[in-house]
Design a protein around this motif. Structure first.
Motif, PDB file in Angstrom:
ATOM      1  N   ARG A   5       1.055  -1.294  -0.174  1.00  0.00           N
ATOM      2  CA  ARG A   5      -0.369   0.068   0.151  1.00  0.00           C
ATOM      3  C   ARG A   5       1.105   1.350  -0.356  1.00  0.00           C
ATOM      4  O   ARG A   5       0.346   2.141  -0.173  1.00  0.00           O
ATOM      5  N   ARG A   8       2.678   2.096  -2.962  1.00  0.00           N
ATOM      6  CA  ARG A   8       1.586   2.077  -4.344  1.00  0.00           C
ATOM      7  C   ARG A   8       1.032   4.346  -4.142  1.00  0.00           C
ATOM      8  O   ARG A   8       0.788   4.621  -4.929  1.00  0.00           O
ATOM      9  N   LEU A  12       1.773   6.896  -6.371  1.00  0.00           N
ATOM     10  CA  LEU A  12       0.801   7.650  -6.714  1.00  0.00           C
ATOM     11  C   LEU A  12       1.322   9.262  -6.914  1.00  0.00           C
ATOM     12  O   LEU A  12       1.205  10.320  -7.499  1.00  0.00           O
ATOM     13  N   ASP A  16       1.456  12.532  -9.320  1.00  0.00           N
ATOM     14  CA  ASP A  16       0.476  13.398  -9.335  1.00  0.00           C
ATOM     15  C   ASP A  16       0.630  14.526  -8.767  1.00  0.00           C
ATOM     16  O   ASP A  16       0.334  15.676  -8.418  1.00  0.00           O
ATOM     17  N   VAL A  19      -1.728  13.749  -3.131  1.00  0.00           N
ATOM     18  CA  VAL A  19      -3.034  12.507  -3.114  1.00  0.00           C
ATOM     19  C   VAL A  19      -3.784  13.015  -1.743  1.00  0.00           C
ATOM     20  O   VAL A  19      -3.547  13.037  -0.751  1.00  0.00           O
ATOM     21  N   ARG A  23      -8.773   9.709  -2.684  1.00  0.00           N
ATOM     22  CA  ARG A  23      -8.400   9.283  -3.725  1.00  0.00           C
ATOM     23  C   ARG A  23      -7.421   7.409  -3.183  1.00  0.00           C
ATOM     24  O   ARG A  23      -7.151   6.290  -4.069  1.00  0.00           O
ATOM     25  N   VAL A  24      -6.818   6.791  -2.004  1.00  0.00           N
ATOM     26  CA  VAL A  24      -5.593   6.425  -1.876  1.00  0.00           C
ATOM     27  C   VAL A  24      -7.331   5.787  -1.667  1.00  0.00           C
ATOM     28  O   VAL A  24      -6.747   4.670  -1.252  1.00  0.00           O
ATOM     29  N   ARG A  25      -8.430   5.369  -0.484  1.00  0.00           N
ATOM     30  CA  ARG A  25      -9.047   4.781   0.054  1.00  0.00           C
ATOM     31  C   ARG A  25      -9.893   4.424  -1.517  1.00  0.00           C
ATOM     32  O   ARG A  25      -9.918   3.272  -1.623  1.00  0.00           O
ATOM     33  N   GLU A  26      -9.978   5.339  -2.950  1.00  0.00           N
ATOM     34  CA  GLU A  26     -10.564   4.583  -3.942  1.00  0.00           C
ATOM     35  C   GLU A  26      -9.508   3.404  -4.982  1.00  0.00           C
ATOM     36  O   GLU A  26     -10.074   2.807  -4.936  1.00  0.00           O
ATOM     37  N   GLU A  27      -8.299   4.064  -4.060  1.00  0.00           N
ATOM     38  CA  GLU A  27      -7.102   3.033  -5.322  1.00  0.00           C
ATOM     39  C   GLU A  27      -6.911   2.215  -4.372  1.00  0.00           C
ATOM     40  O   GLU A  27      -6.654   0.850  -5.213  1.00  0.00           O
ATOM     41  N   LEU A  28      -6.612   2.444  -3.438  1.00  0.00           N
ATOM     42  CA  LEU A  28      -6.555   0.973  -2.732  1.00  0.00           C
ATOM     43  C   LEU A  28      -7.059   0.209  -2.216  1.00  0.00           C
ATOM     44  O   LEU A  28      -7.584  -0.897  -1.201  1.00  0.00           O
TER      45      LEU A  28
END
Length: 265
Positions: A5, A8, A12, A16, A19, A23-28
């Motif tokens: 995690r 990752r 990100l 970008d 973050v 965004r972290v919650r959605e991606e991971l």
């Protein structure tokens, strides 16, 4: 799992610059609480700056992550890039390599390549480097000759830099220079984290018949604080994913050949 995690999240951020917790919650696929704890952990390691609702990279403040911290980020991609770049080296070549975690993978691949270890015991290739870590990867191999620059050691990157390092490259002739970078951008070209690193990288490039830049996809469109080379000064980019526009168009216009590395297995 937690380390994956964190890696990752760093990917990100590398792409970008910032973050958010969302965004972290959605991606991971984590909870907000886990996302916050992960960002707090990276901030405690001085890898990111915590902001309201997220985190930002430290690169904008001039901070450079220690080499040991960088090594675990996108390790498989860097290994694949290293193998693909090593395939561009022929028996007998003199290869210049600067410091970095991706160029370390190039050095490992060169050291292990059977085709670069002639059966008659003759020299397979010569490595010229300003990086202690790169020299260590190759020095014990009987088929390789290692030449180091002079200079002063930078404690974060373990690279030799300064006037002595630059002078030691003035009369060197390289078949190929393999350069690691902080980013490859359509407008700013190949960039790095430090003026001293950029100076030595340019000296290696100036001494070489061919210049190969190695950069995994997280570095596409990213810029470091110091310009190393314009895209026109690069012959080959070795990466693990085809660049998107506008970088792809800029590379094509500059005549840069793009080699896509294939992961093992």
């Amino acid at each position: 799992m937690r380390q994956q995690r964190l890696e990752r999240i760093l990917e990100l951020l590398a792409r970008d610059g910032h973050v958010s917790v969302a965004r972290v919650r959605e991606e991971l696929g984590t909870s907000d609480a886990t996302a916050r704890r992960d960002l707090d952990s990276l901030a405690q390691q001085r890898l990111v700056v915590r902001t309201h609702g997220g985190a930002s990279v430290l690169a904008s403040s001039g901070y450079e992550r220690p080499l040991a911290d960088k090594a675990s980020v996108r390790a498989e991609a860097k290994e694949a890039v290293g193998r693909a770049a090593s395939a561009l080296v022929a028996v007998g070549d003199v290869v210049g390599v600067n410091g970095g975690t991706t160029t370390a993978e190039v050095a490992r691949a060169l050291a292990r390549a059977d085709r670069l270890s002639p059966a008659d015991g003759s020299r397979g290739f010569t490595l010229v480097t300003n990086a202690l870590t790169i020299a260590v990867e190759v020095a014990a191999r009987p088929h390789a000759r290692v030449v180091m620059t002079g200079g002063t050691v930078r404690h974060r990157s373990l690279e030799l830099s300064g006037p002595a390092a630059r002078r030691s490259l003035e009369e060197v002739v390289l078949d190929v220079a393999v350069l690691g970078v902080e980013g490859v951008d359509a407008r700013f070209g190949a960039t790095t984290a430090d003026a001293g690193e950029a100076d030595i990288g340019r000296a290696l490039a100036a001494a070489a018949h061919r210049v190969v830049v190695v950069a995994d996809a997280a570095k596409h469109g990213r810029t470091g604080p110091q310009r190393l080379l314009e895209l026109e000064g690069v012959d080959v980019l070795v990466t693990d994913r085809a660049p998107d526009e506008p970088l792809a168009g800029a590379l094509a216009e500059a005549g840069v050949r793009v080699v896509i590395a294939v992961p093992a297995g």
